[in-house]
Design an enzyme around this catalytic site. Structure first.
Site, PDB file in Angstrom:
ATOM      1  N   GLY A  14       0.779  -1.242   0.000  1.00  0.00           N
ATOM      2  CA  GLY A  14       0.000   0.000   0.000  1.00  0.00           C
ATOM      3  C   GLY A  14       0.804   1.281   0.000  1.00  0.00           C
ATOM      4  O   GLY A  14       0.293   2.332   0.392  1.00  0.00           O
ATOM      5  N   SER A  15       2.051   1.234  -0.501  1.00  0.00           N
ATOM      6  CA  SER A  15       2.812   2.488  -0.488  1.00  0.00           C
ATOM      7  C   SER A  15       2.271   3.489  -1.510  1.00  0.00           C
ATOM      8  O   SER A  15       2.308   4.703  -1.273  1.00  0.00           O
ATOM      9  CB  SER A  15       4.304   2.231  -0.698  1.00  0.00           C
ATOM     10  N   ASN A 113      -4.220   2.238 -13.443  1.00  0.00           N
ATOM     11  CA  ASN A 113      -3.275   1.309 -12.841  1.00  0.00           C
ATOM     12  C   ASN A 113      -1.888   1.941 -12.859  1.00  0.00           C
ATOM     13  O   ASN A 113      -1.584   2.776 -13.715  1.00  0.00           O
ATOM     14  CB  ASN A 113      -3.242  -0.002 -13.631  1.00  0.00           C
ATOM     15  N   HIS A 115       2.188   0.736 -12.937  1.00  0.00           N
ATOM     16  CA  HIS A 115       3.022  -0.433 -13.217  1.00  0.00           C
ATOM     17  C   HIS A 115       4.489   0.008 -13.209  1.00  0.00           C
ATOM     18  O   HIS A 115       4.826   1.067 -13.758  1.00  0.00           O
ATOM     19  CB  HIS A 115       2.650  -1.019 -14.589  1.00  0.00           C
TER      20      HIS A 115
HETATM   21  C1  GRF Z   1       4.036  -1.141  -7.238  1.00  0.00           C
HETATM   22  O1  GRF Z   1       5.341  -1.331  -7.687  1.00  0.00           O
HETATM   23  C2  GRF Z   1       3.099  -0.967  -8.398  1.00  0.00           C
HETATM   24  O2  GRF Z   1       3.682  -0.321  -9.484  1.00  0.00           O
HETATM   25  C3  GRF Z   1       2.768  -2.390  -8.761  1.00  0.00           C
HETATM   26  O3  GRF Z   1       2.679  -3.058  -7.534  1.00  0.00           O
HETATM   27  C4  GRF Z   1       3.482  -2.401  -6.567  1.00  0.00           C
HETATM   28  C5  GRF Z   1       2.575  -2.065  -5.424  1.00  0.00           C
HETATM   29  O4  GRF Z   1       3.283  -1.513  -4.343  1.00  0.00           O
HETATM   30  N1  GRF Z   1       1.560  -2.472  -9.551  1.00  0.00           N
HETATM   31  P1  GRF Z   1       2.483  -0.824  -3.159  1.00  0.00           P
HETATM   32  O5  GRF Z   1       1.514  -1.853  -2.602  1.00  0.00           O
HETATM   33  O6  GRF Z   1       1.775   0.369  -3.709  1.00  0.00           O
HETATM   34  O7  GRF Z   1       3.535  -0.459  -2.156  1.00  0.00           O
END
Ligand code: GRF
Length: 220
Positions: A14-15, A113, A115
């Site tokens: 969830g960062s 989204n 990525h």
């Molecule tokens: C991130 O690297 C995002 O780009 C990918 O999954 C990861 C999620 O990280 N889709 P977080 O849960 O937001 O810390």
């Protein structure tokens, strides 16, 4: 201007959710997070949402059974949760379920989204390892509208990150993540202010000054 209502969908850490929470604290930010949904009850990101006083809902995909019927039922529950909160945009942030074409069509142009690669290169999982194995010199991250294909759809913004000599996947991931945390709130802001919009399968930007070139990269 009324703030757009976001649902952030997570499965883990969830960062990126936290980055959106932090951005939405600003009075002039054009969106608020009205709901956080996780498909996993133990996702650490749920605690971040609760700490910020944001409503959360766990919709465990495993509770709906396997196969197409299970996926359909899971997505019906997800759609109901979103509809009940009058959500404008769904922000996927580490949400580890592939959404069906039917679900994506129902929320057409309203699902985003993030990525950790410069799409369309390096879709899928383990992208940092894949980038190092391929020897790319420039990595980065992408915020895009979601279409039925995995990690596909019209690109809203990208940020580039240099690959360093002797980089490790973890070190590269950390540097990309720092850019993700800036890029996602920036792209959501542009969208919610109406400065970026989807038109004919591409994202069109308002010019900032009214005259200059379109803002292709929100970080530029
Ligand atoms: C991130 O690297 C995002 O780009 C990918 O999954 C990861 C999620 O990280 N889709 P977080 O849960 O937001 O810390």
């Amino acid at each position: 201007m009324s703030r757009k209502r976001l649902a952030v969908l997570i499965s883990g850490r969830g960062s990126n959710l936290q980055a959106l929470i932090d951005a939405a604290r600003a009075q002039d930010y054009p969106a608020e997070i009205a709901l956080v949904v996780s498909n996993l009850a133990n996702a650490p990101g749920l605690g971040l949402a609760e700490g910020a006083g944001i409503e959360t809902e766990v919709i465990d995909h495993r509770a709906f059974g396997k196969g197409a019927a299970g996926k359909e039922a899971f997505e019906a529950a997800l759609a109901a949760a979103v509809d009940a909160r009058r959500i404008d945009y769904l922000c996927l942030a580490g949400f580890m379920r592939l959404l069906s074409a039917a679900f994506v069509g129902r929320f057409d142009g309203r699902i985003l989204n993030i990525h950790p690669s410069l799409l369309p290169a390096f879709k899928g999982l383990n992208v940092h390892e894949a980038m190092l194995a391929a020897g790319v010199k420039v990595a980065g991250c992408t915020v895009h509208f979601v279409t039925a294909g995995m990690d596909e759809g019209p690109i809203i913004g990208q940020a580039a990150v240099a690959v360093l000599p002797n980089d490790t996947a973890d070190a590269l991931a950390q540097r990309i993540l720092a850019e993700e945390h800036k890029l996602y709130p920036t792209c959501v802001k542009l969208l919610c202010e109406g400065r970026a919009r989807l038109e004919g399968g591409r994202v069109i930007f308002e010019t900032v000054s009214g005259a200059g070139p379109p803002l292709h990269n929100p970080r530029a």
